[in-house]
Design a protein around this motif. Structure first.
Motif, short mmCIF file in Angstrom:
data_model
loop_
_atom_site.label_atom_id
_atom_site.label_comp_id
_atom_site.label_asym_id
_atom_site.label_seq_id
_atom_site.Cartn_x
_atom_site.Cartn_y
_atom_site.Cartn_z
N ASP A 26 0.85 -1.20 0.00
CA ASP A 26 0.00 0.00 0.00
C ASP A 26 0.88 1.24 0.00
OD1 ASP A 26 -2.19 -1.63 0.13
OD2 ASP A 26 -2.62 -1.27 2.25
N GLY A 27 0.32 2.32 -0.54
CA GLY A 27 1.08 3.57 -0.67
C GLY A 27 1.66 4.08 0.63
N GLY A 28 0.90 4.02 1.71
CA GLY A 28 1.37 4.61 2.96
C GLY A 28 2.13 3.66 3.86
N TYR A 29 2.49 2.48 3.33
CA TYR A 29 3.05 1.45 4.22
C TYR A 29 4.36 1.86 4.86
CZ TYR A 29 4.99 -3.03 5.76
OH TYR A 29 5.56 -4.03 6.50
N ASP A 30 5.27 2.45 4.10
CA ASP A 30 6.57 2.80 4.67
C ASP A 30 6.45 3.79 5.82
OD1 ASP A 30 8.23 1.06 3.41
OD2 ASP A 30 8.77 2.41 1.78
N GLY A 31 5.54 4.76 5.67
CA GLY A 31 5.30 5.69 6.76
C GLY A 31 4.61 5.02 7.94
N ALA A 32 3.67 4.12 7.64
CA ALA A 32 2.87 3.49 8.69
C ALA A 32 3.70 2.57 9.59
CB ALA A 32 1.72 2.70 8.07
N ARG A 33 4.75 1.99 9.03
CA ARG A 33 5.50 1.00 9.82
C ARG A 33 6.59 1.65 10.67
NH1 ARG A 33 10.34 -0.61 7.62
NH2 ARG A 33 10.81 0.20 5.56
N ARG A 34 6.84 2.94 10.48
CA ARG A 34 7.97 3.58 11.18
C ARG A 34 7.64 3.93 12.62
NH1 ARG A 34 9.00 7.32 6.53
NH2 ARG A 34 10.27 6.06 5.13
N LEU A 35 8.61 3.71 13.48
CA LEU A 35 8.54 4.20 14.86
C LEU A 35 9.30 5.53 14.94
CD1 LEU A 35 9.23 0.93 16.89
CD2 LEU A 35 7.07 1.81 16.00
N TYR A 36 9.36 6.09 16.14
CA TYR A 36 10.12 7.33 16.34
C TYR A 36 11.60 7.09 16.09
CZ TYR A 36 12.32 11.22 18.78
OH TYR A 36 13.10 12.30 19.11
N ASN A 37 12.10 5.94 16.53
CA ASN A 37 13.54 5.65 16.44
C ASN A 37 13.85 4.92 15.12
OD1 ASN A 37 16.20 4.82 16.83
ND2 ASN A 37 15.88 4.25 18.98
N SER A 75 1.11 3.48 20.54
CA SER A 75 0.47 4.76 20.82
C SER A 75 1.32 5.84 20.15
CB SER A 75 0.33 4.97 22.33
OG SER A 75 -0.05 6.28 22.65
N GLY A 76 2.45 6.20 20.79
CA GLY A 76 3.34 7.19 20.17
C GLY A 76 4.48 6.56 19.39
N GLY A 77 4.70 5.25 19.54
CA GLY A 77 5.78 4.57 18.82
C GLY A 77 7.16 4.87 19.36
N HIS A 78 7.25 5.12 20.68
CA HIS A 78 8.54 5.49 21.27
C HIS A 78 9.19 4.36 22.07
CE1 HIS A 78 9.00 9.99 20.78
NE2 HIS A 78 7.81 9.79 20.27
N SER A 79 8.69 3.14 21.97
CA SER A 79 9.30 2.05 22.74
C SER A 79 10.81 2.01 22.52
CB SER A 79 8.70 0.70 22.33
OG SER A 79 9.48 -0.36 22.84
N TYR A 80 11.56 2.08 23.62
CA TYR A 80 13.02 2.11 23.52
C TYR A 80 13.59 0.85 22.88
CZ TYR A 80 13.76 6.40 26.27
OH TYR A 80 13.80 7.69 26.71
N ALA A 81 12.85 -0.26 23.00
CA ALA A 81 13.33 -1.52 22.43
C ALA A 81 12.67 -1.81 21.08
CB ALA A 81 13.06 -2.66 23.41
N ILE A 128 -2.07 17.98 33.31
CA ILE A 128 -1.79 16.77 34.09
C ILE A 128 -0.28 16.60 34.14
CG2 ILE A 128 -3.96 15.62 33.47
CD1 ILE A 128 -2.32 13.90 31.46
N PRO A 129 0.24 15.94 35.17
CA PRO A 129 1.68 15.69 35.19
C PRO A 129 2.03 14.63 34.17
CG PRO A 129 0.62 14.59 37.06
CD PRO A 129 -0.45 15.39 36.35
N ALA A 130 2.92 14.94 33.24
CA ALA A 130 3.28 13.99 32.19
C ALA A 130 4.74 14.20 31.81
CB ALA A 130 2.35 14.12 30.99
N GLY A 131 5.17 13.57 30.72
CA GLY A 131 6.57 13.58 30.35
C GLY A 131 6.98 14.82 29.60
N SER A 132 8.22 14.81 29.09
CA SER A 132 8.74 16.00 28.42
C SER A 132 8.78 15.88 26.91
CB SER A 132 10.14 16.33 28.95
OG SER A 132 11.00 15.21 28.84
N CYS A 133 9.03 14.69 26.36
CA CYS A 133 9.16 14.57 24.91
C CYS A 133 7.82 14.86 24.25
CB CYS A 133 9.64 13.17 24.53
SG CYS A 133 9.80 12.96 22.75
N PRO A 134 7.75 15.85 23.33
CA PRO A 134 6.46 16.30 22.80
C PRO A 134 5.70 15.25 22.00
CG PRO A 134 8.30 17.52 21.78
CD PRO A 134 8.88 16.68 22.86
N THR A 135 6.42 14.27 21.42
CA THR A 135 5.74 13.31 20.54
C THR A 135 5.47 11.96 21.20
OG1 THR A 135 7.89 12.70 19.58
CG2 THR A 135 6.62 14.38 18.43
N VAL A 136 5.77 11.83 22.48
CA VAL A 136 5.44 10.59 23.19
C VAL A 136 3.92 10.46 23.29
CG1 VAL A 136 5.41 9.63 25.54
CG2 VAL A 136 7.57 10.25 24.46
#
Length: 449
Positions: A26-37, A75-81, A128-136
């Motif tokens: 599909d056209g959007g597949y490469d974008g859809a599969r990417r995580l933050y890292n 959710s945000g795709g930020h899993s460190y692993a 609410i108290p939350a984290g610092s990284c804006p895209t998490v």
């Protein structure tokens, strides 16, 4: 998982979803599969489902059960692993990103990014108290506990959670709070994302989003040891309105010692509170403090202070790897020397010490699944790129001082004793909740409860 199971009917799943299923080709597949890292760009899921609602999530889980398809949530795709992707079906909740406010409560979709949470709640004068990284994503942050820049004053993100709506492995949508599915509600406050179900929304208590004074202090590298000693004796016991983070870094500009923070008060009062720190660490080579709106303070802490909210949402992707400790006691002199000399080694990397104490420590270790209530500060070892050599070396050196404690939201694929490191005495109860709500282990992570 029988050998005779029919091949998964991806086209059938696509027809049953209100949201969008993106498949290879599909056209959007490469974008859809990417995580933050970008380190995980090589992973190719069988499909990525952008779920529009809880019913979509239920359909995805039924598909995964019927076809024996591995499933993971994002959710945000930020899993460190990189565990917010996989080779099977990725359930992406990012379209469930609404932020609503009424009567002191915020109801937030599990896919909302932190910058949008801060921005939309600021319009109502709350946060609410939350984290610092804006895209998490709010989902993973909350489920793992949620350390952040106002945690000493207002608690962890999970501490202000009043209820969570979660789709369980059998496809049911459950509303969990202190009275309903109380064990599952307990597990969702620090038990880690991806273990017990797919969260679709959270309801939090809010606090007034008043102005904050943000500050930054720098010292030459020759003062690094003095800064660590001064900071760790001062930061965890400072007034709860004052949060700070000590950064020791080695980058393109050389070696750097910096302390940044937020204070819910005036600059003149902050100056008095900083005096014991600078008295011990020495006079900073550079100093900045300014009082700004709550939203601007969150942007400053997230590294996007000069950007619009929309630009904060599009922070560039960077390849990195990380490990963590939680410090239950202050580093002795040889521990400080080991930390400072470790950062000075070749490479581009940093160590971030974030103050705990205050409201975090007023909650009992067994009251939520997050066990590290008595810790003085968290320690994050962060390396640019994908090599883990420096990380493993310094983490090993520091383990004799910090012991075997780690933060599940800085999930670490190297950890052998991860169950105890993340969850401590709460691990057994988490395993009971898992067996109750996911007896067939549909949700499987390499470090899954």
């Amino acid at each position: 998982m029988a050998g005779h199971a029919p091949p998964p009917n991806w086209a059938g799943l696509r027809r049953r979803l209100t949201g969008t299923l993106v498949l290879p080709g599909d056209g959007g597949y490469d974008g859809a599969r990417r995580l933050y890292n970008p380190a995980f760009d090589r992973v190719r899921p069988g499909g990525v489902a952008y779920c529009a609602n809880a019913a979509d999530v239920s359909q995805c889980l039924a598909f995964a059960r019927a076809g024996g398809v591995p499933v993971t949530t994002r959710s945000g795709g930020h899993s460190y692993a990189g565990w917010s992707t996989g080779t099977g079906l990725v359930i992406d909740v990012s379209r469930m990103s609404s932020v609503a406010y009424a009567g002191g409560r915020a109801t937030i979709g599990a896919g909302a990014k932190l910058i949008d949470v801060y921005d939309r709640l600021a319009r109502h004068g709350v946060s609410i108290p939350a984290g610092s990284c804006p895209t998490v994503g709010i989902g993973g942050l909350t489920l793992g506990g949620g350390l952040g820049v106002v945690s000493r004053q207002h608690g962890l993100t999970c501490d202000v959670l009043e209820s969570v709506r979660l789709v369980t492995a059998d496809g049911r949508l459950l509303t969990c709070d202190a009275q309903h599915h109380a064990g599952l509600f307990w597990a969702c406050r620090g038990g880690g994302g991806g273990n017990f179900g797919v969260a679709v929304s959270f309801t939090f208590r809010t606090h007034a989003a008043r102005e904050l004074t943000v500050f930054s202090l720098h010292w030459p590298w020759s003062r690094a040891g003095a800064a660590v000693r001064a900071w760790q004796s001062w930061a965890p016991s400072a007034p709860a309105e004052l949060w700070s983070s000590l950064h020791l870094g080695r980058g393109a500009g050389g070696l750097d010692v910096q302390i940044v923070g937020t204070y819910a008060g005036r600059k003149s009062a902050l100056d008095r509170l900083l005096a014991p720190l600078t008295g011990k660490a020495g006079r900073p080579s550079a100093r900045m403090a300014r009082t700004v709106s709550y939203l601007d303070a969150m942007k400053f802490m997230g590294g996007c202070s000069s950007m619009s909210v929309a630009e904060c949402r599009r922070m560039p992707r960077v390849a990195f790897s990380a490990k963590s400790h939680l410090a239950y006691r202050a580093l002795p002199a040889d521990g400080v020397r080991a930390l400072v000399s470790g950062v000075a080694r070749g490479g581009r990397h940093s160590v971030l010490l974030d103050a705990m104490g205050g409201a975090i420590g007023r909650v009992a270790p067994a009251a939520t699944a997050f066990p590290h209530r008595a810790a003085m500060y968290s320690v994050q070892y962060y390396a640019e790129g994908t090599s883990r050599e420096w990380l493993r070396g310094l983490h090993s050196d520091m383990s004799r001082h910090f012991g075997d404690h780690a933060y599940v939201n800085y999930i670490d694929p190297d950890l052998r004793n991860w169950r105890n490191a993340y969850y401590g005495a709460n691990a057994a109860r988490l395993a009971e909740v898992k067996s109750t709500y996911d007896p067939g282990r549909l949700f499987r992570l390499p470090q899954g409860v």
